[in-house]
Design a protein around this motif. Structure first.
Motif, PDB file in Angstrom:
ATOM      1  N   ARG A 220      -6.571   4.962   8.802  1.00 16.73           N
ATOM      2  CA  ARG A 220      -6.143   4.449   7.501  1.00 16.73           C
ATOM      3  C   ARG A 220      -5.158   5.434   6.882  1.00 16.73           C
ATOM      4  N   PRO A 221      -3.924   4.980   6.576  1.00 16.00           N
ATOM      5  CA  PRO A 221      -2.918   5.900   6.037  1.00 16.00           C
ATOM      6  C   PRO A 221      -2.977   6.007   4.520  1.00 16.00           C
TER       7      PRO A 221
ATOM      8  N   CYS B  61      -5.406  -5.509   7.175  1.00 13.44           N
ATOM      9  CA  CYS B  61      -4.510  -6.600   7.575  1.00 13.44           C
ATOM     10  C   CYS B  61      -3.938  -6.241   8.938  1.00 13.44           C
ATOM     11  N   SER B  62      -3.064  -7.088   9.460  1.00 14.62           N
ATOM     12  CA  SER B  62      -2.496  -6.817  10.787  1.00 14.62           C
ATOM     13  C   SER B  62      -1.677  -5.529  10.799  1.00 14.62           C
ATOM     14  N   THR B  63      -1.028  -5.206   9.675  1.00 13.56           N
ATOM     15  CA  THR B  63      -0.233  -3.968   9.604  1.00 13.56           C
ATOM     16  C   THR B  63      -1.136  -2.757   9.449  1.00 13.56           C
ATOM     17  N   PHE B  64      -2.165  -2.894   8.613  1.00 19.22           N
ATOM     18  CA  PHE B  64      -3.115  -1.800   8.365  1.00 19.22           C
ATOM     19  C   PHE B  64      -4.533  -2.297   8.689  1.00 19.22           C
TER      20      PHE B  64
ATOM     21  N   VAL C  57      -0.321  13.608  10.945  1.00 21.53           N
ATOM     22  CA  VAL C  57       0.795  12.807  11.473  1.00 21.53           C
ATOM     23  C   VAL C  57       1.506  12.184  10.278  1.00 21.53           C
ATOM     24  N   ILE C  58       2.837  12.314  10.243  1.00 26.98           N
ATOM     25  CA  ILE C  58       3.616  11.783   9.113  1.00 26.98           C
ATOM     26  C   ILE C  58       4.646  10.781   9.639  1.00 26.98           C
ATOM     27  N   LYS C  59       4.668   9.602   9.056  1.00 21.96           N
ATOM     28  CA  LYS C  59       5.647   8.567   9.392  1.00 21.96           C
ATOM     29  C   LYS C  59       6.562   8.335   8.190  1.00 21.96           C
ATOM     30  N   ARG C  60       7.724   7.740   8.452  1.00 25.06           N
ATOM     31  CA  ARG C  60       8.701   7.499   7.381  1.00 25.06           C
ATOM     32  C   ARG C  60       8.984   6.009   7.245  1.00 25.06           C
TER      33      ARG C  60
ATOM     34  N   ALA D 179      -6.747  11.333   4.211  1.00 22.39           N
ATOM     35  CA  ALA D 179      -5.991  10.353   5.011  1.00 22.39           C
ATOM     36  C   ALA D 179      -6.048  10.644   6.503  1.00 22.39           C
ATOM     37  N   ASP D 180      -6.040   9.568   7.297  1.00 16.42           N
ATOM     38  CA  ASP D 180      -5.931   9.717   8.753  1.00 16.42           C
ATOM     39  C   ASP D 180      -4.505  10.081   9.144  1.00 16.42           C
ATOM     40  N   PHE D 181      -3.524   9.461   8.458  1.00 18.04           N
ATOM     41  CA  PHE D 181      -2.130   9.874   8.604  1.00 18.04           C
ATOM     42  C   PHE D 181      -1.390   9.533   7.322  1.00 18.04           C
ATOM     43  N   LEU D 182      -0.197  10.076   7.163  1.00 19.30           N
ATOM     44  CA  LEU D 182       0.561   9.922   5.917  1.00 19.30           C
ATOM     45  C   LEU D 182       1.853   9.160   6.162  1.00 19.30           C
ATOM     46  N   VAL D 183       2.283   8.449   5.125  1.00 16.08           N
ATOM     47  CA  VAL D 183       3.571   7.737   5.177  1.00 16.08           C
ATOM     48  C   VAL D 183       4.410   8.164   3.982  1.00 16.08           C
ATOM     49  N   ASN D 184       5.625   8.643   4.260  1.00 10.31           N
ATOM     50  CA  ASN D 184       6.575   8.936   3.180  1.00 10.31           C
ATOM     51  C   ASN D 184       7.263   7.642   2.792  1.00 10.31           C
ATOM     52  N   GLY D 185       6.872   7.108   1.634  1.00  9.56           N
ATOM     53  CA  GLY D 185       7.477   5.872   1.131  1.00  9.56           C
ATOM     54  C   GLY D 185       8.355   6.123  -0.074  1.00  9.56           C
ATOM     55  N   CYS D 186       8.813   7.391  -0.261  1.00 14.63           N
ATOM     56  CA  CYS D 186       9.713   7.708  -1.386  1.00 14.63           C
ATOM     57  C   CYS D 186      11.094   7.122  -1.114  1.00 14.63           C
TER      58      CYS D 186
END
Length: 719
Positions: A3-4, A36-39, A132-135, A102-109
């Motif tokens: 879960r991000p 959901c399918s994405t998360f 783990v960081i995704k953009r 968090a299990d992983f992070l997302v930069n949504g800035c």
């Protein structure tokens, strides 16, 4: 299942992300999404409030750096340290907790270097490691685009490079600001300067460019020049013509007339008539800078207002991402624009015939699109109610972008240009006539073409029907004109001036020639820089015309001759910063050069400021800004500071000051002058007590022993 935690730059952005999914729970600092399918395990969205983290103040490194004195310079920390911004601890602590869980992070800035900076400065401040960081990288907040973006998150390699670029810029600006502002202010104050200067790596050369233009205008000496014009009478009507002769020498022009034995009223004939069809393509799509320049020209909107307005339309999901520096789109955007074309035409109520739906390189070129494409309408078609709910500024900007985009599908603007050469005793007179054949894309822009001409140096006219070799009667005159000074900058001009680093651009409408020119600031920062130099009192804007203030003049005279006045050097700095974001440049090398520059300033500025011109400007500034003699110390003068009216003897112990606002009413310079000279103002109506339940009242302000009190008007009860 993982879960991000997603970090948005601001609450409105987080809300837009959440609207693309099913919300489980909302609280003060975050939004929880259902699986959901994405998360598959759900997700948490939290947010910054812009920058939650900032660089520490000098005094937080060393106590001696807390006071402004020359002996403490230079301020060059061995390591640059950050802190949680004032008043933002609650949100920071909430983000920190969510990051840890968090299990992983997302930069949504925001999808630019500052968005990368905001995320990573917060991440590093939390102390969280090995996540783990995704953009997220999207150009629209539409539901489909948000879902697509989260379904195809990018790795963070490019993000880290942009963060390195942004952090380097942030530190460089901090170094120049902290050191430059102190050294210039302290030395100028020794010369009687009663204010402080804010020095900036980008803002200072921008002010200097405006100052240079102002000097050009002030020092301009108008000179006469002479031309030869004629009015011709043909069988079917009259028309005018002009020779190519243009001279500062009146006698030279007289001699030409004499050589051709022209008396003033002479016979001539139509020597030639040539016609050609001219086709003008529609304007290129808008980048932020071109939209800012266009909106300033059409509606006098400031660059900041334009950026804020496009941001609102982006948040409303009807325009694409605003902070873009390209005027191109890819074939993917062209495809959805083409699919929705009839719906867009319905919005403007103009179902024009589309000659071709093939993409053209002038507008569609994926090789010229990097992070973001041009500003265009999104797939979301706003309803009539939505459009009517927009502010006037939002409507104007939306339709400017929509019409510019639709113009890409329209036909060319076509006119016939007729060039007539009329011979009078061997002297050729040229006339250019223009006949519109097809309005084409121009029909989309009702305010276009009002002042257009083919060439300002040609006589453009409606021509009567004339024939080659037709005899005409001429009335020839020698005409005197005067050279004109350069025009002062408008706010829209400042954006273009910064983009070209002050280089001359002959045709300001032709943005294509700006492709490879290094600029001052970036597409995202230029409007903010203009607002900053306004706030510091270096420039003022009156009826859209920009001028340098007396304070700005002191700044420019002080920095003249060093790199702070060099737009070219500053543009090269900005260009090098970009290479850091591309992984080619070195942050260490850049900051090392900035440190060398600061040491050079400290060594050279004291000598540079030994100038009679600066002394004179300081004296003039004090005279201009003085409102009146201080009623308390009877020595200093009261003048407007940044956020209050204060005494010039403040540093010597006089604490007399007056607020800019009192009980929701602006305190004007006249009010201050009346208080200081008469001890009392005229009645101020509608003073609002701090307790909102109490009624407004009318009263005069009274100054006694340095303190303001109220003298109530008739029929007013006390507060």
């Amino acid at each position: 299942m993982s879960r991000p935690t997603i970090l948005a730059e601001k609450p409105s952005q987080a809300k837009a992300y959440a609207e693309a999914f099913s919300v489980k729970k909302r609280d003060k600092t975050s939004i929880e999404l259902n699986p959901c399918s994405t998360f598959p395990s759900g997700a948490i969205i939290t947010w910054g409030i812009g920058h939650l983290v900032e660089l520490k103040e000098p005094k937080e490194y060393k106590p001696e750096w807390g006071s402004w004195n020359l002996s403490s310079l230079p301020i060059l920390p061995s390591n640059y340290e950050f802190k949680v911004a004032y008043g933002k601890n609650e949100q920071f602590n909430a983000v920190k907790k969510l990051f840890k869980e968090a299990d992983f992070l997302v930069n949504g800035c925001d999808q630019d270097r500052e968005g990368s900076n905001i995320f990573y400065s917060i991440y590093r401040m939390t102390g969280v490691k090995n996540k783990v960081i995704k953009r997220l990288w999207i150009n629209s907040l539409e539901v489909d685009e948000v879902r697509k973006g989260f379904a195809s998150l990018q790795d963070n390699q490019k993000d880290l490079l942009l963060y390195n670029e942004a952090k380097t810029r942030q530190i460089a600006d901090w170094l120049v600001g902290m050191n430059g502002s102190r050294i210039f202010t302290l030395i100028l104050q020794q010369k009687g300067f009663r204010e402080s200067l804010s020095i900036g790596r980008v803002q200072s050369p921008v002010v200097f460019l405006i100052y240079q233009r102002q000097l050009e205008i002030e020092n301009f000496i108008s000179k006469p020049f002479y031309e030869i014009e004629a009015e011709f009478t043909a069988k079917n009507g009259k028309y005018k013509g002009k020779t190519k002769v243009k001279s500062e020498n009146k006698e030279e022009v007289k001699n030409i007339l004499s050589q051709h034995k022209i008396t003033g009223k002479d016979n001539g004939y139509v020597k030639s008539i040539t016609k050609k069809e001219v086709r003008t393509k529609s304007p290129k799509l808008h980048a932020l800078s071109t939209l800012q320049a266009t909106a300033n020209k059409k509606w006098k909107y400031s660059p900041k207002l334009v950026l804020d307005t496009v941001q609102k339309l982006y948040d409303k999901k009807i325009l694409s991402y605003p902070r873009t520096d390209t005027q191109y789109i890819t074939e993917a955007e062209f495809a959805y624009l083409s699919t929705n074309l009839e719906s867009y035409q319905g919005i403007i109520k103009n179902a024009f015939k589309v000659p071709s739906r093939e993409p053209k390189k002038r507008y569609v070129d994926g090789t010229k699109v990097q992070e973001h494409y041009a500003i265009i309408p999104t797939k979301t078609i706003p309803s009539s109610a939505t459009l009517q709910g927009l502010s006037t500024e939002e409507q104007n900007i939306y339709f400017e972008v929509l019409n510019t985009t639709l113009a890409m599908f329209h036909t060319d603007y076509v006119y016939e240009e007729t060039k007539v050469i009329t011979d009078v005793n061997g002297l050729d007179f040229e006339t250019t006539g223009k006949t519109e054949i097809s309005k084409g894309w121009k029909e989309l822009f009702k305010d276009t073409d009002k002042k257009e001409s083919i060439d300002k140096n040609k006589v453009v006219a409606s021509l009567p029907i004339i024939e080659k070799d037709e005899k005409v009667l001429s009335v020839v005159k020698q005409k005197e004109g005067f050279t004109t000074p350069p025009k002062p900058y408008t706010e829209g001009d400042l954006i273009l001036m910064m983009k070209t680093a002050g280089k001359s651009v002959e045709d300001k409408e032709d943005v294509e020639i700006l492709k490879e020119i290094e600029g001052l600031g970036t597409e995202a920062t230029r409007s903010g820089i203009i607002e900053t130099i306004k706030k510091h009192g270096y420039i003022k804007v009156n009826k859209n015309v920009v001028s340098v203030t007396s304070k700005g003049k002191v700044l420019c005279q002080s920095i003249q001759g060093n790199l702070l006045s060099s737009p070219a050097m500053t543009a090269k700095w900005e260009s090098y910063l970009k290479t850091i974001g591309e992984g080619k440049g070195s942050s260490k090398a850049f900051l090392s050069n900035i440190e060398k520059f600061i040491n050079k300033l400290i060594n050279e500025v004291p000598g540079q400021l030994k100038s009679e011109a600066i002394d004179k400007s300081i004296e003039n500034l004090q005279n201009v800004d003085q409102i009146c003699l201080c009623p308390t110390c009877k020595k200093g003068s009261i003048s407007l500071k940044k956020s209050f009216y204060g005494c010039s003897e403040y540093t010597n112990g006089c604490k007399q000051s007056f607020p800019l606002k009192m009980l929701d009413k602006k305190i004007t310079e006249k009010h201050v002058k009346d208080l200081c000279t008469k001890g009392k103002t005229s009645v101020i109506k509608g003073l609002q007590p701090k307790a909102k339940e109490k009624k407004p009242f009318d009263a005069s302000l009274v100054l006694k022993d340095g303190t303001i009190s109220f003298e109530f008007a008739n029929n007013n009860s006390s507060v």
